[in-house]
Design a protein around this motif. Structure first.
Motif, PDB file in Angstrom:
ATOM      1  N   GLY A  27      -6.829  -8.376  -0.254  1.00 44.75           N
ATOM      2  CA  GLY A  27      -5.802  -7.601   0.421  1.00 44.75           C
ATOM      3  C   GLY A  27      -4.416  -7.845  -0.145  1.00 44.75           C
ATOM      4  O   GLY A  27      -4.180  -8.802  -0.883  1.00 44.75           O
ATOM      5  N   TRP A  28      -3.495  -6.957   0.215  1.00 42.07           N
ATOM      6  CA  TRP A  28      -2.070  -7.117  -0.089  1.00 42.07           C
ATOM      7  C   TRP A  28      -1.296  -6.439   1.034  1.00 42.07           C
ATOM      8  O   TRP A  28      -1.836  -5.639   1.773  1.00 42.07           O
ATOM      9  CB  TRP A  28      -1.702  -6.535  -1.457  1.00 42.07           C
ATOM     10  CG  TRP A  28      -1.914  -5.060  -1.600  1.00 42.07           C
ATOM     11  CD1 TRP A  28      -3.101  -4.426  -1.852  1.00 42.07           C
ATOM     12  CD2 TRP A  28      -0.940  -4.018  -1.482  1.00 42.07           C
ATOM     13  NE1 TRP A  28      -2.916  -3.069  -1.896  1.00 42.07           N
ATOM     14  CE2 TRP A  28      -1.603  -2.779  -1.681  1.00 42.07           C
ATOM     15  CE3 TRP A  28       0.428  -3.998  -1.220  1.00 42.07           C
ATOM     16  CZ2 TRP A  28      -0.934  -1.559  -1.630  1.00 42.07           C
ATOM     17  CZ3 TRP A  28       1.085  -2.775  -1.182  1.00 42.07           C
ATOM     18  CH2 TRP A  28       0.403  -1.576  -1.395  1.00 42.07           C
ATOM     19  N   GLY A  29      -0.051  -6.797   1.198  1.00 42.18           N
ATOM     20  CA  GLY A  29       0.760  -6.213   2.259  1.00 42.18           C
ATOM     21  C   GLY A  29       1.053  -7.233   3.327  1.00 42.18           C
ATOM     22  O   GLY A  29       1.684  -8.254   3.052  1.00 42.18           O
ATOM     23  N   ASP A  30       0.568  -7.004   4.547  1.00 48.74           N
ATOM     24  CA  ASP A  30       0.836  -7.881   5.687  1.00 48.74           C
ATOM     25  C   ASP A  30      -0.478  -8.425   6.247  1.00 48.74           C
ATOM     26  O   ASP A  30      -0.980  -7.947   7.267  1.00 48.74           O
ATOM     27  CB  ASP A  30       1.609  -7.101   6.756  1.00 48.74           C
ATOM     28  CG  ASP A  30       2.121  -7.974   7.879  1.00 48.74           C
ATOM     29  OD1 ASP A  30       1.776  -9.180   7.917  1.00 48.74           O
ATOM     30  OD2 ASP A  30       2.857  -7.454   8.732  1.00 48.74           O
ATOM     31  N   PRO A  31      -1.038  -9.448   5.596  1.00 44.28           N
ATOM     32  CA  PRO A  31      -2.318  -9.984   6.058  1.00 44.28           C
ATOM     33  C   PRO A  31      -2.237 -10.599   7.458  1.00 44.28           C
ATOM     34  O   PRO A  31      -3.206 -10.541   8.212  1.00 44.28           O
ATOM     35  CB  PRO A  31      -2.699 -11.028   5.011  1.00 44.28           C
ATOM     36  CG  PRO A  31      -1.452 -11.328   4.269  1.00 44.28           C
ATOM     37  CD  PRO A  31      -0.567 -10.127   4.388  1.00 44.28           C
ATOM     38  N   ALA A  32      -1.086 -11.166   7.835  1.00 42.14           N
ATOM     39  CA  ALA A  32      -0.960 -11.778   9.163  1.00 42.14           C
ATOM     40  C   ALA A  32      -1.147 -10.734  10.264  1.00 42.14           C
ATOM     41  O   ALA A  32      -1.812 -10.993  11.270  1.00 42.14           O
ATOM     42  CB  ALA A  32       0.390 -12.476   9.298  1.00 42.14           C
ATOM     43  N   ALA A  33      -0.589  -9.538  10.090  1.00 40.02           N
ATOM     44  CA  ALA A  33      -0.751  -8.474  11.081  1.00 40.02           C
ATOM     45  C   ALA A  33      -2.211  -8.039  11.174  1.00 40.02           C
ATOM     46  O   ALA A  33      -2.726  -7.774  12.263  1.00 40.02           O
ATOM     47  CB  ALA A  33       0.139  -7.280  10.736  1.00 40.02           C
ATOM     48  N   MET A  34      -2.886  -7.977  10.039  1.00 37.40           N
ATOM     49  CA  MET A  34      -4.294  -7.573  10.041  1.00 37.40           C
ATOM     50  C   MET A  34      -5.151  -8.623  10.742  1.00 37.40           C
ATOM     51  O   MET A  34      -6.022  -8.288  11.543  1.00 37.40           O
ATOM     52  CB  MET A  34      -4.770  -7.359   8.596  1.00 37.40           C
ATOM     53  CG  MET A  34      -6.144  -6.753   8.498  1.00 37.40           C
ATOM     54  SD  MET A  34      -6.076  -5.002   8.902  1.00 37.40           S
ATOM     55  CE  MET A  34      -7.735  -4.733   9.451  1.00 37.40           C
ATOM     56  N   LEU A  35      -4.895  -9.890  10.461  1.00 34.71           N
ATOM     57  CA  LEU A  35      -5.652 -10.962  11.114  1.00 34.71           C
ATOM     58  C   LEU A  35      -5.437 -10.938  12.627  1.00 34.71           C
ATOM     59  O   LEU A  35      -6.398 -11.076  13.399  1.00 34.71           O
ATOM     60  CB  LEU A  35      -5.241 -12.324  10.553  1.00 34.71           C
ATOM     61  CG  LEU A  35      -5.812 -12.674   9.186  1.00 34.71           C
ATOM     62  CD1 LEU A  35      -5.146 -13.927   8.641  1.00 34.71           C
ATOM     63  CD2 LEU A  35      -7.316 -12.847   9.249  1.00 34.71           C
ATOM     64  N   ALA A  36      -4.201 -10.743  13.047  1.00 32.33           N
ATOM     65  CA  ALA A  36      -3.911 -10.691  14.491  1.00 32.33           C
ATOM     66  C   ALA A  36      -4.664  -9.553  15.162  1.00 32.33           C
ATOM     67  O   ALA A  36      -5.230  -9.719  16.249  1.00 32.33           O
ATOM     68  CB  ALA A  36      -2.408 -10.559  14.715  1.00 32.33           C
ATOM     69  N   ARG A  37      -4.690  -8.377  14.511  1.00 31.18           N
ATOM     70  CA  ARG A  37      -5.394  -7.238  15.100  1.00 31.18           C
ATOM     71  C   ARG A  37      -6.889  -7.502  15.194  1.00 31.18           C
ATOM     72  O   ARG A  37      -7.513  -7.261  16.231  1.00 31.18           O
ATOM     73  CB  ARG A  37      -5.127  -5.970  14.293  1.00 31.18           C
ATOM     74  CG  ARG A  37      -5.758  -4.751  14.968  1.00 31.18           C
ATOM     75  CD  ARG A  37      -5.427  -3.474  14.267  1.00 31.18           C
ATOM     76  NE  ARG A  37      -6.447  -3.226  13.269  1.00 31.18           N
ATOM     77  CZ  ARG A  37      -6.284  -2.445  12.221  1.00 31.18           C
ATOM     78  NH1 ARG A  37      -5.130  -1.848  11.996  1.00 31.18           N
ATOM     79  NH2 ARG A  37      -7.255  -2.248  11.372  1.00 31.18           N
ATOM     80  N   LEU A  38      -7.488  -8.001  14.122  1.00 31.58           N
ATOM     81  CA  LEU A  38      -8.933  -8.239  14.127  1.00 31.58           C
ATOM     82  C   LEU A  38      -9.333  -9.302  15.141  1.00 31.58           C
ATOM     83  O   LEU A  38     -10.377  -9.198  15.782  1.00 31.58           O
ATOM     84  CB  LEU A  38      -9.415  -8.625  12.735  1.00 31.58           C
ATOM     85  CG  LEU A  38      -9.431  -7.489  11.718  1.00 31.58           C
ATOM     86  CD1 LEU A  38      -9.752  -8.017  10.334  1.00 31.58           C
ATOM     87  CD2 LEU A  38     -10.408  -6.409  12.124  1.00 31.58           C
ATOM     88  N   ARG A  39      -8.507 -10.310  15.308  1.00 29.88           N
ATOM     89  CA  ARG A  39      -8.826 -11.374  16.259  1.00 29.88           C
ATOM     90  C   ARG A  39      -8.767 -10.896  17.706  1.00 29.88           C
ATOM     91  O   ARG A  39      -9.347 -11.512  18.590  1.00 29.88           O
ATOM     92  CB  ARG A  39      -7.894 -12.555  16.039  1.00 29.88           C
ATOM     93  CG  ARG A  39      -8.224 -13.294  14.757  1.00 29.88           C
ATOM     94  CD  ARG A  39      -7.259 -14.398  14.466  1.00 29.88           C
ATOM     95  NE  ARG A  39      -7.628 -15.073  13.225  1.00 29.88           N
ATOM     96  CZ  ARG A  39      -6.778 -15.719  12.460  1.00 29.88           C
ATOM     97  NH1 ARG A  39      -5.501 -15.808  12.804  1.00 29.88           N
ATOM     98  NH2 ARG A  39      -7.189 -16.288  11.355  1.00 29.88           N
ATOM     99  N   SER A  40      -8.076  -9.779  17.940  1.00 29.50           N
ATOM    100  CA  SER A  40      -7.967  -9.269  19.310  1.00 29.50           C
ATOM    101  C   SER A  40      -8.894  -8.083  19.576  1.00 29.50           C
ATOM    102  O   SER A  40      -8.981  -7.611  20.698  1.00 29.50           O
ATOM    103  CB  SER A  40      -6.522  -8.842  19.585  1.00 29.50           C
ATOM    104  OG  SER A  40      -6.185  -7.706  18.807  1.00 29.50           O
ATOM    105  N   GLU A  41      -9.599  -7.591  18.545  1.00 31.44           N
ATOM    106  CA  GLU A  41     -10.470  -6.428  18.705  1.00 31.44           C
ATOM    107  C   GLU A  41     -11.728  -6.755  19.476  1.00 31.44           C
ATOM    108  O   GLU A  41     -12.227  -7.860  19.445  1.00 31.44           O
ATOM    109  CB  GLU A  41     -10.906  -5.879  17.335  1.00 31.44           C
ATOM    110  CG  GLU A  41      -9.925  -4.956  16.707  1.00 31.44           C
ATOM    111  CD  GLU A  41     -10.477  -4.333  15.419  1.00 31.44           C
ATOM    112  OE1 GLU A  41     -11.586  -4.682  14.980  1.00 31.44           O
ATOM    113  OE2 GLU A  41      -9.772  -3.497  14.866  1.00 31.44           O
ATOM    114  N   LEU A  42     -12.245  -5.733  20.120  1.00 30.22           N
ATOM    115  CA  LEU A  42     -13.564  -5.807  20.738  1.00 30.22           C
ATOM    116  C   LEU A  42     -14.455  -4.806  20.024  1.00 30.22           C
ATOM    117  O   LEU A  42     -13.961  -3.784  19.568  1.00 30.22           O
ATOM    118  CB  LEU A  42     -13.483  -5.459  22.221  1.00 30.22           C
ATOM    119  CG  LEU A  42     -12.711  -6.451  23.068  1.00 30.22           C
ATOM    120  CD1 LEU A  42     -12.625  -5.935  24.490  1.00 30.22           C
ATOM    121  CD2 LEU A  42     -13.353  -7.823  23.042  1.00 30.22           C
TER     122      LEU A  42
END
Length: 119
Positions: free
Chosen positions: A18-33
């Motif tokens: 990945g490139w860009g904002d990996p922290a935002a992606m990790l936060a979203r995935l960790r909160s997904e159902l």
């Protein structure tokens, strides 16, 4: 990338591809159902995948690709799951711009090519 793939898979993918904002992606995935340990995620697994190049040049350094996934969840909602992704050629491999957009519903596969089908 999906939380259903499991934390080990999506974290490694984000870190290495990945490139860009990996922290935002990790936060979203960790909160997904559904959470990766949910017993029934089969309805999220694609029966078929399709792609279409929307912009850019696949022989260049940037491209926007639209992916369609035929999942039980998408069929229940009346179509296929669509996500448009930006890729960048970096260090000899394609890298995915993060965070990725959320999926939308697509009614059909017109203009798309099956992914993973050999000719």
């Amino acid at each position: 990338m999906s939380a259903a793939a499991g934390r080990t898979v999506y974290e490694a993918t984000i870190e290495h591809q990945g490139w860009g904002d990996p922290a935002a992606m990790l936060a979203r995935l960790r909160s997904e159902l559904p959470a990766p340990d949910d017993a029934d995620t089969a309805w999220l697994v694609p029966a078929a995948l399709f792609y279409r190049v929307l912009a850019g040049d696949p022989t260049g350094d940037h491209v926007v690709v639209s992916l369609l996934a035929d999942t039980g969840q998408a069929r229940t909602l009346g179509g296929l799951s669509r996500v448009d992704l930006t890729l960048r050629w970096l260090d000899g491999d394609w890298r995915l711009r993060l965070p990725t957009p959320g999926p939308s519903r697509q009614p059909g596969t017109a203009g798309y090519t099956p992914l993973g089908v050999s000719s």
